[in-house]
Each structure stands twice: as C-alpha cells, then as structure tokens.
Design a protein around this motif. Structure first.
Motif, PDB file in Angstrom:
ATOM      1  N   VAL A  27     -43.504  -0.248  31.374  1.00 42.45           N
ATOM      2  CA  VAL A  27     -42.373  -0.781  30.597  1.00 42.45           C
ATOM      3  C   VAL A  27     -41.343   0.337  30.461  1.00 42.45           C
ATOM      4  N   GLY A  45     -37.008   4.562  33.348  1.00 40.78           N
ATOM      5  CA  GLY A  45     -36.431   5.905  33.388  1.00 40.78           C
ATOM      6  C   GLY A  45     -37.310   6.817  34.226  1.00 40.78           C
ATOM      7  N   ALA A  83     -39.607   8.825  33.374  1.00 39.95           N
ATOM      8  CA  ALA A  83     -41.024   8.818  32.994  1.00 39.95           C
ATOM      9  C   ALA A  83     -41.727   7.598  33.589  1.00 39.95           C
ATOM     10  N   VAL A 137     -40.872  -3.000  34.471  1.00 41.37           N
ATOM     11  CA  VAL A 137     -39.946  -3.937  33.821  1.00 41.37           C
ATOM     12  C   VAL A 137     -38.986  -3.161  32.936  1.00 41.37           C
ATOM     13  N   GLY A 176     -32.434   3.792  33.119  1.00 37.17           N
ATOM     14  CA  GLY A 176     -32.330   4.222  31.724  1.00 37.17           C
ATOM     15  C   GLY A 176     -31.405   5.412  31.533  1.00 37.17           C
ATOM     16  N   GLU A 177     -31.679   6.161  30.492  1.00 35.42           N
ATOM     17  CA  GLU A 177     -30.867   7.346  30.215  1.00 35.42           C
ATOM     18  C   GLU A 177     -31.045   8.403  31.290  1.00 35.42           C
ATOM     19  N   SER A 178     -32.200   8.364  31.931  1.00 35.50           N
ATOM     20  CA  SER A 178     -32.473   9.364  32.951  1.00 35.50           C
ATOM     21  C   SER A 178     -31.405   9.318  34.041  1.00 35.50           C
ATOM     22  N   ALA A 185     -28.236  10.948  32.842  1.00 35.77           N
ATOM     23  CA  ALA A 185     -28.364  12.330  32.348  1.00 35.77           C
ATOM     24  C   ALA A 185     -27.595  13.315  33.223  1.00 35.77           C
ATOM     25  N   VAL A 242     -29.844  18.526  34.581  1.00 34.91           N
ATOM     26  CA  VAL A 242     -30.351  19.906  34.501  1.00 34.91           C
ATOM     27  C   VAL A 242     -31.863  19.816  34.276  1.00 34.91           C
ATOM     28  N   THR A 253     -40.442   3.687  27.261  1.00 34.59           N
ATOM     29  CA  THR A 253     -39.191   3.050  26.830  1.00 34.59           C
ATOM     30  C   THR A 253     -38.169   4.024  26.260  1.00 34.59           C
ATOM     31  N   TYR A 309     -24.944   8.613  21.668  1.00 37.97           N
ATOM     32  CA  TYR A 309     -24.262   8.570  22.963  1.00 37.97           C
ATOM     33  C   TYR A 309     -24.457   7.247  23.690  1.00 37.97           C
ATOM     34  N   THR A 310     -25.658   6.669  23.642  1.00 37.58           N
ATOM     35  CA  THR A 310     -25.914   5.471  24.463  1.00 37.58           C
ATOM     36  C   THR A 310     -26.317   4.289  23.579  1.00 37.58           C
ATOM     37  N   GLU A 369     -37.791   1.089  20.591  1.00 32.44           N
ATOM     38  CA  GLU A 369     -38.611  -0.135  20.603  1.00 32.44           C
ATOM     39  C   GLU A 369     -40.069   0.154  20.965  1.00 32.44           C
ATOM     40  N   GLY A 390     -36.914  16.745  28.003  1.00 33.45           N
ATOM     41  CA  GLY A 390     -35.939  16.497  29.054  1.00 33.45           C
ATOM     42  C   GLY A 390     -36.526  15.913  30.320  1.00 33.45           C
ATOM     43  N   LEU A 391     -35.664  15.837  31.318  1.00 34.06           N
ATOM     44  CA  LEU A 391     -35.976  15.096  32.542  1.00 34.06           C
ATOM     45  C   LEU A 391     -37.240  15.568  33.241  1.00 34.06           C
ATOM     46  N   ASN A 450     -40.383  15.061  31.165  1.00 33.16           N
ATOM     47  CA  ASN A 450     -40.717  13.636  31.073  1.00 33.16           C
ATOM     48  C   ASN A 450     -41.189  13.089  32.415  1.00 33.16           C
TER      49      ASN A 450
HETATM   50  C1  FAD Z   1     -26.105  11.853  28.292  1.00 30.51           C
HETATM   51  C2  FAD Z   1     -27.440  12.491  28.451  1.00 30.51           C
HETATM   52  C3  FAD Z   1     -27.556  13.628  29.217  1.00 30.51           C
HETATM   53  C4  FAD Z   1     -28.801  14.221  29.382  1.00 30.51           C
HETATM   54  N1  FAD Z   1     -28.896  15.304  30.189  1.00 30.51           N
HETATM   55  C5  FAD Z   1     -30.099  15.875  30.372  1.00 30.51           C
HETATM   56  C6  FAD Z   1     -30.237  16.984  31.247  1.00 30.51           C
HETATM   57  O1  FAD Z   1     -29.298  17.454  31.872  1.00 30.51           O
HETATM   58  N2  FAD Z   1     -31.463  17.532  31.385  1.00 30.51           N
HETATM   59  C7  FAD Z   1     -32.551  17.031  30.739  1.00 30.51           C
HETATM   60  O2  FAD Z   1     -33.638  17.569  30.927  1.00 30.51           O
HETATM   61  N3  FAD Z   1     -32.456  15.967  29.925  1.00 30.51           N
HETATM   62  C8  FAD Z   1     -31.259  15.369  29.744  1.00 30.51           C
HETATM   63  N4  FAD Z   1     -31.154  14.280  28.929  1.00 30.51           N
HETATM   64  C9  FAD Z   1     -32.370  13.757  28.310  1.00 30.51           C
HETATM   65  C10 FAD Z   1     -33.105  12.907  29.331  1.00 30.51           C
HETATM   66  O3  FAD Z   1     -32.202  11.993  29.891  1.00 30.51           O
HETATM   67  C11 FAD Z   1     -34.271  12.197  28.681  1.00 30.51           C
HETATM   68  O4  FAD Z   1     -35.152  13.149  28.153  1.00 30.51           O
HETATM   69  C12 FAD Z   1     -35.023  11.354  29.711  1.00 30.51           C
HETATM   70  O5  FAD Z   1     -34.126  10.588  30.434  1.00 30.51           O
HETATM   71  C13 FAD Z   1     -36.026  10.450  29.059  1.00 30.51           C
HETATM   72  O6  FAD Z   1     -36.642   9.732  30.087  1.00 30.51           O
HETATM   73  P1  FAD Z   1     -37.518   8.460  29.759  1.00 30.51           P
HETATM   74  O7  FAD Z   1     -37.950   7.909  31.065  1.00 30.51           O
HETATM   75  O8  FAD Z   1     -38.538   8.793  28.762  1.00 30.51           O
HETATM   76  O9  FAD Z   1     -36.494   7.456  29.045  1.00 30.51           O
HETATM   77  P2  FAD Z   1     -35.236   6.673  29.619  1.00 30.51           P
HETATM   78  O10 FAD Z   1     -34.661   7.297  30.815  1.00 30.51           O
HETATM   79  O11 FAD Z   1     -34.332   6.440  28.468  1.00 30.51           O
HETATM   80  O12 FAD Z   1     -35.846   5.294  30.090  1.00 30.51           O
HETATM   81  C14 FAD Z   1     -36.351   4.341  29.179  1.00 30.51           C
HETATM   82  C15 FAD Z   1     -36.154   2.966  29.777  1.00 30.51           C
HETATM   83  O13 FAD Z   1     -36.855   2.019  28.986  1.00 30.51           O
HETATM   84  C16 FAD Z   1     -36.069   0.858  28.867  1.00 30.51           C
HETATM   85  N5  FAD Z   1     -36.489   0.144  27.657  1.00 30.51           N
HETATM   86  C17 FAD Z   1     -36.323   0.539  26.362  1.00 30.51           C
HETATM   87  N6  FAD Z   1     -36.849  -0.379  25.529  1.00 30.51           N
HETATM   88  C18 FAD Z   1     -37.356  -1.357  26.317  1.00 30.51           C
HETATM   89  C19 FAD Z   1     -38.025  -2.584  26.037  1.00 30.51           C
HETATM   90  N7  FAD Z   1     -38.283  -2.992  24.782  1.00 30.51           N
HETATM   91  N8  FAD Z   1     -38.409  -3.351  27.081  1.00 30.51           N
HETATM   92  C20 FAD Z   1     -38.148  -2.973  28.380  1.00 30.51           C
HETATM   93  N9  FAD Z   1     -37.512  -1.832  28.688  1.00 30.51           N
HETATM   94  C21 FAD Z   1     -37.133  -1.037  27.670  1.00 30.51           C
HETATM   95  C22 FAD Z   1     -34.657   1.388  28.790  1.00 30.51           C
HETATM   96  O14 FAD Z   1     -33.718   0.395  29.127  1.00 30.51           O
HETATM   97  C23 FAD Z   1     -34.700   2.536  29.788  1.00 30.51           C
HETATM   98  O15 FAD Z   1     -34.333   2.123  31.080  1.00 30.51           O
HETATM   99  C24 FAD Z   1     -29.929  13.666  28.754  1.00 30.51           C
HETATM  100  C25 FAD Z   1     -29.798  12.526  27.965  1.00 30.51           C
HETATM  101  C26 FAD Z   1     -28.572  11.931  27.813  1.00 30.51           C
HETATM  102  C27 FAD Z   1     -28.446  10.703  26.974  1.00 30.51           C
END
Ligand code: FAD
Length: 507
Positions: free
Chosen positions: A66, A69, A71, A89, A97-99, A102, A105, A252, A275-276, A282, A479-480, A483
């Motif tokens: 679920v 991003g 992760a 999904v 996602g936020e990834s 991002a 870096v 998520t 920011y987003t 959730e 961070g990226l 994660n």
């Molecule tokens: C503008 C910005 C710049 C950044 N720059 C950096 C950087 O340069 N270097 C760095 O290390 N980190 C950076 N980060 C932080 C980094 O992006 C995050 O740590 C990382 O993306 C988290 O990854 P994730 O897969 O856990 O979450 P996400 O990438 O946020 O993915 C989560 C996904 O889950 C989905 N989701 C959420 N809830 C639900 C639900 N109920 N049902 C189904 N889907 C759902 C979302 O839509 C999303 O697609 C940045 C963050 C932002 C916002």
C-alpha cells in the motif's frame, strides 16, 4: 453462515482523521478509538459498517503493497524477484508519492557508482558524521538508522543493476570532502524520475501489478481476527475494492501534511504550512486501528523551504540566506537549517542570494528550472548589492553589511557566525535572489516495527502478516535512501517469511 460473514473491518474514519482530541489522548502504544471495528450481526450477516458494503474480495495476492513511494516500490522488489504475486496500490492517480517529488539528495556511501567515481568513503567511515546529523534532526533509533545507512549502498546498487535506475556521476558534485556520501539522480536535483521510472518499469517486467486512485481505508480481519486483506475506496466515485493478501506492506508515507496529527503530536508546528497534500498519516492510523504501536511521533517534522530544491542549493554551490531585514540568520549548507531558523525566529520568509557560480554549478539544471518556473519570486540580475536590496525590499545598508561580513568569513575560511562548512566562497555581481517560506515536509516517528518491518503491537509483539516501511514507520524518517533501504529489507523479510510458511505447509 457464508464465509464472507466472518470478515471484520478495522480502519479509518473521517472521525479518526479529524479528531485530534482522540489522538492526543493516546500515547505511544495506545489504540485510538476505532468506530469501524465491528462483529458480524447475530444473524451471521456480513459486517457492514456505516452503510459500507460487506467484504467481497475481488483479488488475492501473496503481497499487497500500500503506497508506491520509494519504500513501497523497494519493498516490492524481493517478493517480485521470488516470483510472488505482488500488487501495489496507491490512492493517487500517479505513482511515486512524495518520493517522486523529492529533491533527490540520497544519503548513501560506498555504492558502486561512488566507488567508480574514486570516492573511498564507506557507510562505516561516514557513520559518525551522519549520526550527528540524525541526532540533530531528532532521530530516536540510531541503531536502526545505522542499519539502514549501511544497507543504502546495496539498495542503490540493486536499483542500478537489477532495474536500470540512473544516478549522476558523483565526480560532478563531490570533491574533496564535499558530498562524499550523497547520490543524486541522473540529472541532479529534482530528477527522481531517473530512479523511480526504471524501478516501476522493472517491477512491471517482473509481473508486479499496479492500481491507482484507490485509498486504503481498513484492514480486513478474518474469523480469528487476523489480518487477511485490505479495503480500498476509489478516490472518484467511492467504489469499494477488497483485496485478500498473505502479507500486507504499509508504505503510505509520513504525516507532515495532516493538520490533525500535527496538532495532536507536535502542536508547536501546527502554525507552519505543509508542502504537499500527501503524507496524511493514513497508514499510521490504519496500523493503530489493529493494535499497532505508534511511537516517536512527538518529534517535530523537519522544515524546508516551499521551493525545496532551493533549500538544497547550498549543498552544491555558494549561496547566502538573508531575512527581510537583509540579515544572515542560519547556515546555508543543510537543506533544513534556514527554514528551521526562519520559523523559530518568526522571520516569516527569507531570500536565497546567489550569483553565476551557482548557475554554473553541477546543479545548473535545477537553478534554470526553478528560476524560470518561479520568475515572480526571483529578483535580479542586479549589478550591485544596493540594487539587489532595492529589488528585494530590504534595507540596503543592512544587506551591504551582511555581504561584507560574509566576505570577511570567506577570507578567514571559517564561518564563525553560523558554522557553515560547504561552499564558503565569495559572491559577486550580478546578484540574484529568490524568496522562500518555511514548510513542514518530513515527519518523524510512526508505526513501531522490528528490523524486518513487522508491525509491533503495544506489547512489542509482531502483528501477523503486516509490515510497515518508509516514512509511515518510526524507523523511516531519514529520507529517500534510508526509506528505500527500509523497503528493500522489508521486502526481503516478506519474501523469506512466505518461503518459510510454504515450507512449513508443505512439510
Ligand atoms: C519536497 C520534498 C523534498 C524532499 N527531498 C528529499 C531529498 O532530497 N532527500 C531525501 O532523502 N528525502 C527527501 N524528502 C523526503 C522523502 O521524499 C521521503 O522521506 C520519502 O519520499 C518517503 O518515502 P515513502 O515511500 O515512505 O513515502 P511516499 O513517497 O510519500 O509514498 C507514500 C505513498 O503512499 C500513498 N498513500 C498514502 N496513503 C494511502 C492510502 N490510504 N492508500 C493508498 N495509498 C496511500 C501516497 O499517495 C504515496 O504515493 C523530500 C520530501 C519532500 C516532500
């Protein structure tokens, strides 16, 4: 009784998302009120909550991820490589996602790309420096952070070798002791596409299915109250999709954009914007609804500028940050320090002053893109500090004094004012400046897990079949790369546990 009559739902409600009071009352390890949880009626009818339809599985997979991003996609790798059926999904119409948004870096040391560029740094040699950064940012589980930092190089190598992810040549941006533990995507800041698109396509090639526009709203529990699936609701039209899965990976993201959760856990940050529209917390609430422990969420979310790439420019070239009074107020070589200081001192906004050195730096693409997209927030070219001050609307004498002082620090080779170490280099006319505001962008804390990403209960016991990784989890706030590594390790644990289960069932 029909089989579907056994299923129960445990998940989100509008009330649990909005009711900061309910959450505030729950410390780590407590379960928020869960009005969706219900038992089958006396007549054995399938449970139907608040008018929701009875559980009816439309598909069945080995692994349900679920969130798409970094992760989630990284967690899909090992099960897909082990030829398991995997479904990813996402609630949004676009993957990533936020990834995907991002800066890119990635804190990695010792990957093959870095070694080929002649960088000898390894995760072990860089750990002490990284640890200090993480401590300053409020990281709580440094042991696990270290595990992830050490796994990040193999994560990056696996992405490059197995999926064709493309990274920039570190020789372009890492010199001396600068950026020796940083990986960037192929075209630098803002180009996560070069990493995530090949990863997605490679997963598709390995048989992974993707669904978008479906929001996870509840875990589905079987007759023994064990998790056996997830309910999704379509973002458009509200149609319900129930998916049965042997393992569920919740990926998520964080909760930095959830006003109720920020209000409940870090109220001192509720008056700074986010920011987003993603990162709504959730997954944390879903996990809590099945007894998962939430922990560390009272550590304040990191701040950055509302043009996040601009906040990272100081890692790659000389910039000076000044406030509305033309005064320097923080070091500029960490992506969050200026935003943190701007918010903490109630300065409102700040300007990033730069010159040709930055536009000709390794990140010239980011500078060109950001300045053309945000022309209304840019001033310059200005032939003098006075002209710059006039266009910025800051006191000319103060800006002149700030730049003079900065040049003194450059000549001394040491930033005695704010401790900046990177790119302490002179700025010369023509000058430019771009305006920014602080925003929340990266929450800390979340679902408690073990190193295999297994969701832990309040008592610290793994909740069967449920894993969490990335920013949704307590260990995943760095961070990226961390994660991604967290996702990779979780995916490996999921693949291993399925293999074990099959072996036991076959025995
Ligand atoms: C503008 C910005 C710049 C950044 N720059 C950096 C950087 O340069 N270097 C760095 O290390 N980190 C950076 N980060 C932080 C980094 O992006 C995050 O740590 C990382 O993306 C988290 O990854 P994730 O897969 O856990 O979450 P996400 O990438 O946020 O993915 C989560 C996904 O889950 C989905 N989701 C959420 N809830 C639900 C639900 N109920 N049902 C189904 N889907 C759902 C979302 O839509 C999303 O697609 C940045 C963050 C932002 C916002």
């Amino acid at each position: 009784m029909k089989r579907r009559g056994f299923f129960k739902l445990a998940g989100l409600t509008a009330a649990s998302l909005a009711a900061g009071g309910v959450l505030a009352a729950c410390g780590a390890g407590q379960i928020p009120a869960n009005p969706l949880r219900t038992d089958a009626g006396e007549d054995g009818a399938a449970p139907s909550v608040a008018g929701g339809p009875a559980v009816a599985f439309s598909s069945e997979v080995d692994v349900l991820v679920v969130g798409s991003g970094i992760a989630g996609l990284s967690a899909a790798m090992a099960p897909a490589e082990a030829k398991r059926s995997v479904l990813v999904v996402d609630k949004l119409d676009l993957l990533g996602g936020e990834s995907y948004e991002a800066n890119g870096v990635m804190r990695v040391a010792g990957s093959a790309v870095q070694q080929r560029a002649g960088l000898s740094a390894t995760a072990s040699s860089e750990w002490e420096a990284r640890k200090k950064e993480l401590e300053a940012a409020g990281a709580t589980d440094l042991e696990f952070s270290r595990t992830l930092f050490e796994a990040a190089a193999s994560w990056a190598d696996h992405l490059a070798n197995e999926y064709g992810a493309q990274f920039a040549d570190p020789a372009e941006y890492a010199q001396g002791d600068r950026n020796t533990s940083v990986l960037l995507p192929k075209d630098g800041l803002g180009d996560m596409e070069s990493v995530m698109v090949p990863l997605r396509d490679g997963l598709v090639g390995k048989g992974v299915s993707f669904l978008t526009g479906l929001r996870a709203t509840a875990f589905i529990l079987d007759e023994e109250s064990a998790v056996c699936g997830m309910r999704f609701v379509a973002s458009e039209g509200g149609a319900v999709t129930d998916v049965r899965a042997r393992r569920i990976v919740v990926a998520t993201g964080g909760f930095a954009s959830s006003q109720p959760l920020v209000h409940a856990y870090t109220p001192d940050r509720e008056r700074v914007g986010c920011y987003t529209v993603a990162s709504m917390g959730e997954g944390q609430l879903l996990c809590a609804a099945i007894g998962g422990q939430l922990t560390g969420m009272d550590k304040a979310a990191s701040l950055t500028g509302d043009l996040p790439q601009v906040s990272a420019w100081g890692l790659f070239g000389p910039i000076v940050a000044v406030d509305t009074q033309g005064e320097r107020f923080a070091r500029e070589d960490g992506s969050g320090a200026t935003a943190e200081a701007c918010f903490a001192d109630e300065r409102g906004l700040w300007w990033t002053v730069f010159d040709h050195a930055l536009s000709e730096s390794s990140q010239s693409r980011s500078i060109a893109q950001l300045t053309s997209k945000n022309a209304k927030r840019l001033v310059g070219p200005c032939d003098s500090a006075d002209a710059l001050a006039e266009q910025m609307g800051v006191p000319a004498d103060k800006l002149a004094a700030t730049l003079e002082r900065y040049n003194d620090l450059v000549r001394a080779g040491k930033d005695d004012d704010f401790g900046r170490t990177l790119f302490l280099e002179p700025l010369e006319a023509p000058f430019y400046a771009v305006k920014q505001l602080p925003v929340r962008y990266r929450s800390r804390g979340g679902a408690a897990t073990d190193e295999a990403g297994r969701l832990l209960s309040a008592a610290g016991a793994p909740i069967p079949r449920v894993h969490c990784c990335g920013a949704v989890a307590n260990g995943g706030s760095d961070g990226l790369a961390s994660n991604g590594a967290f996702g990779m390790l979780t995916g490996q644990a999921v693949a291993d546990s399925l293999a074990e289960e099959d072996a036991q069932e076959g025995a």
